[in-house]
Each structure stands twice: as structure tokens, then as C-alpha cells.
Design a protein around this motif. Structure first.
Motif, short mmCIF file in Angstrom:
data_model
loop_
_atom_site.label_atom_id
_atom_site.label_comp_id
_atom_site.label_asym_id
_atom_site.label_seq_id
_atom_site.Cartn_x
_atom_site.Cartn_y
_atom_site.Cartn_z
N VAL A 189 0.82 -1.22 0.00
CA VAL A 189 0.00 0.00 0.00
C VAL A 189 0.85 1.27 0.00
N LYS A 190 2.17 1.09 0.24
CA LYS A 190 3.05 2.27 0.22
C LYS A 190 4.40 1.87 -0.32
N ALA A 191 4.92 2.68 -1.21
CA ALA A 191 6.26 2.45 -1.75
C ALA A 191 7.06 3.74 -1.59
N ASP A 192 8.17 3.65 -0.91
CA ASP A 192 9.07 4.80 -0.76
C ASP A 192 10.36 4.47 -1.49
N LEU A 193 10.45 4.98 -2.72
CA LEU A 193 11.60 4.62 -3.56
C LEU A 193 12.89 5.24 -3.05
N ALA A 194 12.80 6.38 -2.35
CA ALA A 194 14.01 7.05 -1.82
C ALA A 194 14.66 6.19 -0.74
N SER A 195 13.84 5.59 0.11
CA SER A 195 14.41 4.76 1.20
C SER A 195 14.38 3.27 0.86
N LYS A 196 13.96 2.94 -0.39
CA LYS A 196 13.91 1.55 -0.86
C LYS A 196 13.10 0.66 0.08
N THR A 197 11.90 1.14 0.41
CA THR A 197 11.04 0.42 1.35
C THR A 197 9.62 0.28 0.80
N LEU A 198 9.06 -0.91 0.98
CA LEU A 198 7.66 -1.17 0.64
C LEU A 198 6.92 -1.54 1.92
N VAL A 199 5.67 -1.08 2.04
CA VAL A 199 4.88 -1.39 3.24
C VAL A 199 3.58 -2.06 2.80
N LEU A 242 14.44 -3.00 -7.35
CA LEU A 242 12.99 -3.24 -7.41
C LEU A 242 12.54 -3.43 -8.86
N VAL A 243 11.70 -4.44 -9.08
CA VAL A 243 11.04 -4.62 -10.38
C VAL A 243 9.55 -4.39 -10.17
N ILE A 244 9.03 -3.34 -10.81
CA ILE A 244 7.59 -3.03 -10.70
C ILE A 244 6.86 -3.82 -11.78
N ALA A 245 6.01 -4.76 -11.32
CA ALA A 245 5.25 -5.61 -12.24
C ALA A 245 3.79 -5.65 -11.78
N THR A 246 3.26 -4.46 -11.50
CA THR A 246 1.92 -4.36 -10.90
C THR A 246 0.78 -4.53 -11.91
N LEU A 288 1.00 3.65 -6.64
CA LEU A 288 2.01 3.55 -5.57
C LEU A 288 3.25 4.41 -5.83
N PHE A 289 3.49 4.70 -7.10
CA PHE A 289 4.76 5.33 -7.47
C PHE A 289 4.59 6.76 -7.98
N VAL A 316 15.47 0.88 -10.01
CA VAL A 316 14.03 0.59 -10.12
C VAL A 316 13.71 0.34 -11.60
N TYR A 317 13.10 -0.83 -11.86
CA TYR A 317 12.72 -1.24 -13.21
C TYR A 317 11.20 -1.39 -13.25
N ALA A 318 10.60 -1.22 -14.44
CA ALA A 318 9.16 -1.42 -14.59
C ALA A 318 8.93 -2.25 -15.85
N VAL A 319 8.06 -3.27 -15.75
CA VAL A 319 7.85 -4.20 -16.88
C VAL A 319 6.36 -4.45 -17.11
#
Length: 433
Positions: free
Chosen positions: A96-106, A118-122, A267-268, A292-295
Motif C-alpha cells: 500500500v506504500k512504496a518509498d523509492l528514496a528509502s527503498k522500502t515497501l509497506v 525493485l522490479v515493478i510488475a503491478t 504507488l509510485f 528501479v525497473y518497470a515491466v
């Protein structure tokens, strides 16, 4: 809750995630380095099955039969496969939360996940009629089809409403594939869409005329040029009638909606560069944020063949973009490089005893060839698209494997041709290339 930490995290558990996992394993990922976090409760599977064999009245597809990577002739990756490779499959977990600066997902449950890459495959989510403010759109027995849970609910409804009436809203992929499979279930079908013909993003009027005629012969009633504007319900909340903009009212026990999808990028937002509704990437699916990659559906990438930026929603690209990104990740770690993504757009569908494939781009002048009579016993036809004197797109219904390979090659090679020549030679032109 304890924070979990991985070298690589794939967020999303669809087709892209499964194919990315296979490529990670090929590249020699170490046990414990990779996690897939998915809100679905099952390991990645081949999504196209949901609108086809999953809904068959007999011999229906069921998991574990269509886990990835069987859709492209690869090994089937059961949950045990991930365990054997030391890949953490974290299911029923929504980020429900993505903080790309701190490389953290919640997650929704408050769990924290740290990553290095991170690979974003949402993927995408379906557009709902409630998004358009359609009255009664939250009635029971109005279905959307994106995930296996949706398909399971539809299967239950088909059992409960044996020989009933369905209204399909939308004339694209979902509309055409589900109209066919509901007829196989002996459901009476009305298909409603606002455009002048079905699959307007790809089909020309000539191609669409064949499918509309064929479907009508199979008992699908097609209503064009109007939309659903409201629903009436029974006292139990189940849909009873569909009200159309042109004033018509259709009885319905089941409504299935396929009016498009939108990429899941929420999220992003504000953290990565976006373009054309997706997350902007380069030819290696790297985003504007380091590591960070997105596919798949969410990526807007350079389509080398046509020298432009595009977003492609199709399972073929979901598979191939995932593989490209993982190759690029390992290459960059080793100080090496991989070739740029050079994708030939490819779309296909199967319904009733029909099967079409399309390669390339559908712009320019067109020529239809072959037998496109919906009443013919030997229907087999195709179409070429020509721009600047060259073939840039090719479509074929009921082609053999060799002929389908030939139209793919023609769209890639882009040989010069004239409309007259193609009208005369038809598929044999492609077969000579």
C-alpha cells in the motif's frame, strides 16, 4: 513487525513476475535474494486462460495446470519451484506504500520490505462502470475479469444461472472471448458496445464484419453504437435488467464488463517519471529512479522498430519485458551490457474454433485477402497494412504455424509491396519472404 530485506523484490504477482523469476533463476540468483510480493493468493499464472479454457463447460482449465511458464512452452512453475530456487513467494500481501528514496515497501498489514533493486510488475486493473458513474453498477452478478478470484465467481454464477441470459458490456478482447465461452455454456448472450464495430483498436471494418457475422451465427446478439447507462435489480440485489442509452432494456441474469484497463502506477506517483499513462523506462526497462525497473503493462518504453515511445498491454510483452529487465539487471551488476529491447508487437485471440494472430503496426492503407465470409466452411483470411510502400502489419485468421511465422517475419522485415500485388497473392506473399 520485523522488517524483511531482500536484494531483489518484484512487486506484483502476474505473468511478468513469473517470467522474471525464471530469468532470475537462469542468471544464477542466490537463495534468499529474491522475493515476489503479490496480493493474489496463488503463484503467478498465465492470465489469458481466465477468459478461455477456465470457463469451459467441460474439461475446464484449473490450477496448477496453467501456472507460468507453460504459456510459452516452458516449465510449469508450481509453488514448490520457487521454494527449490530459494525465491520467497509472499502471497496475499498487498503493498500500500512504496518509498523509492528509502527503498522500502509497506503492506496493508504493516509489514516492511527493504530491497536493493525493485522490479515493478503491478500490471493493470479493470475499469469499472462505477468509475463512470453508471447507476446500479454495484449490483450483484455484475462481473469483471482480471484475476482468478473474478473467474471463480463467474464460474459459480454460470452454475447458478444455467441456460440464463447474459449481457456482455464491451466489444474488445474480453467481450469477444467471453461471448464465445458463455455461448459454449448455453447462455443467451447480448454483446453491447458503443463503437461502429468490434475490437476497433486493432480490427478494420472488413475484419470485424467477419467476426460479427460469425458470432451472430453462433447465437450472439450484437448491439452496436450504444452503452449501458443503468441496471435494475431483483429484491435480492441481483441484476435483472440492463438499461441502454438508446432506450432499450435487456433482461440479464449475469453481466460481464470488459471496457478496458488502466495501469497500476498509483504507488509510485510523483516518485518516477511517467509517460502515456505508464512508468517511463529505457530500452532495458530502467525507470528514472536508480535500481528501479518497470515491466509489462505499466511500462512505457521505446519501441525501436517504430522509433517511438509506447505502452503495450499484452501477455507476450509482459513475458519478454520481464526477461529483458532481469538480463539488464545482471549485466549492469557485472559491468556488461545487453542488447536494447527490440520488440515486434504481437496480439492474438482464440474463440469458438477461431484463432487469429497479428504482428506489427496497424496504420496505413489496408488490403483484405482470402475467404472472409462468416458463413463459409473454409473461412481463412488475412489483412496487410502498408505505409510508405512497405508492409508494416499483418493479420491472419486460421493460419497454420508456418503461415503465422510468415506474417511475423513480414511485419519485422517490412518488404516493399503494392496493394494489388497483396490482394492477388494473399498469404503466399508472406510465405515467400
Amino acid at each position: 513487525m520485523a522488517e524483511k530485506s531482500f536484494k531483489y523484490v518484484i512487486v506484483g504477482g502476474g505473468v511478468s513476475a513469473g517470467y522474471a523469476a525464471r530469468e532470475f533463476a537462469k542468471q544464477g540468483v542466490n537463495p534468499g535474494e529474491l522475493a515476489i510480493i503479490s496480493k493474489e493468493a496463488v503463484a503467478p499464472y498465465e492470465r489469458p486462460a481466465l477468459s478461455k479454457a477456465y470457463l469451459f463447460p467441460e474439461g475446464a482449465a484449473r490450477l496448477p495446470g496453467f501456472h507460468v511458464c507453460v504459456g510459452s512452452g516452458g516449465e510449469r512453475q508450481l509453488p514448490e519451484w520457487y521454494a527449490e530456487k530459494g525465491i520467497s513467494l509472499i502471497l496475499s500481501t498487498e503493498i500500500v506504500k512504496a518509498d523509492l528514496a528509502s527503498k522500502t515497501l509497506v503492506s496493508a498489514a504493516g509489514e516492511s520490505f527493504k530491497y536493493q533493486t525493485l522490479v515493478i510488475a503491478t500490471g493493470s486493473t479493470v475499469l469499472k462502470l462505477s468509475d463512470f458513474g453508471v447507476q446500479g453498477a454495484d449490483s450483484k452478478n455484475i462481473f469483471y475479469l482480471r484475476e482468478i478470484d473474478d473467474a471463480d465467481q463467474l464460474v459459480e454464477a454460470l452454475k447458478a444461472k444455467k441456460n440464463g441470459k447474459a449481457v456482455i458490456v464491451g466489444g474488445g478482447y474480453i467481450g469477444l472471448e467471453l461471448s464465445a465461452v458463455l455461448r459454449l455454456n448455453n447462455i443467451e448472450v447480448n454483446m453491447v458496445y458503443p463503437e461502429p464495430w468490434c475490437m476497433p483498436r486493432l480490427f478494420t471494418e472488413g475484419i470485424a464484419a467477419f467476426y460479427e457475422g460469425y458470432y451472430q451465427n453462433k447465437g450472439v446478439n450484437i448491439i452496436k453504437g450504444t452503452v449501458a447507462v443503468g441496471f435494475d435489480t431483483h429484491p435480492n440485489g441481483e441484476v435483472k435488467e440492463v438499461k441502454l442509452k438508446d432506450g432499450r432494456v435487456l433482461e440479464a441474469d449475469i453481466v460481464v464488463v470488459g471496457v478496458g484497463a488502466k495501469p497500476l502506477t498509483t504507488l509510485f506517483k510523483g516518485q518516477v517519471e511517467e509517460e502515456k499513462g505508464g512508468i517511463k523506462t529505457d530500452a532495458f526497462f530502467k525507470t528514472s529512479v536508480p535500481d528501479v525497473y518497470a515491466v509489462g503493462d505499466v511500462a512505457t518504453f521505446p519501441l525501436k522498430m517504430y522509433n517511438e515511445i509506447r505502452r503495450v498491454e499484452h501477455v507476450d510483452h509482459s513475458r519478454k519485458s520481464a526477461e529483458q529487465a532481469v538480463k539488464a539487471i545482471f549485466a549492469s551488476e557485472q559491468g556488461k551490457s545487453v542488447d536494447e529491447y527490440d520488440y515486434l508487437p504481437y496480439f492474438y485471440s482464440r474463440a469458438f474454433d477461431l484463432s487469429w494472430q497479428f504482428y506489427g503496426d496497424n496504420v496505413g492503407e489496408t488490403v483484405l485477402f482470402g475467404d472472409a465470409d462468416p458463413n463459409s466452411a473454409t473461412h481463412k483470411f488475412g489483412q496487410y497494412w502498408i505505409k510508405d510502400g512497405k508492409i508494416i502489419g499483418a493479420f491472419l485468421e486460421s493460419g497454420s504455424p508456418e503461415e503465422n511465422k510468415a506474417i511475423a517475419k513480414v511485419a519485422k522485415v517490412q518488404p516493399p509491396a503494392t496493394l494489388d500485388q497483396l490482394a492477388q497473392e494473399g498469404i503466399s506473399f508472406a510465405s515467400k519472404i
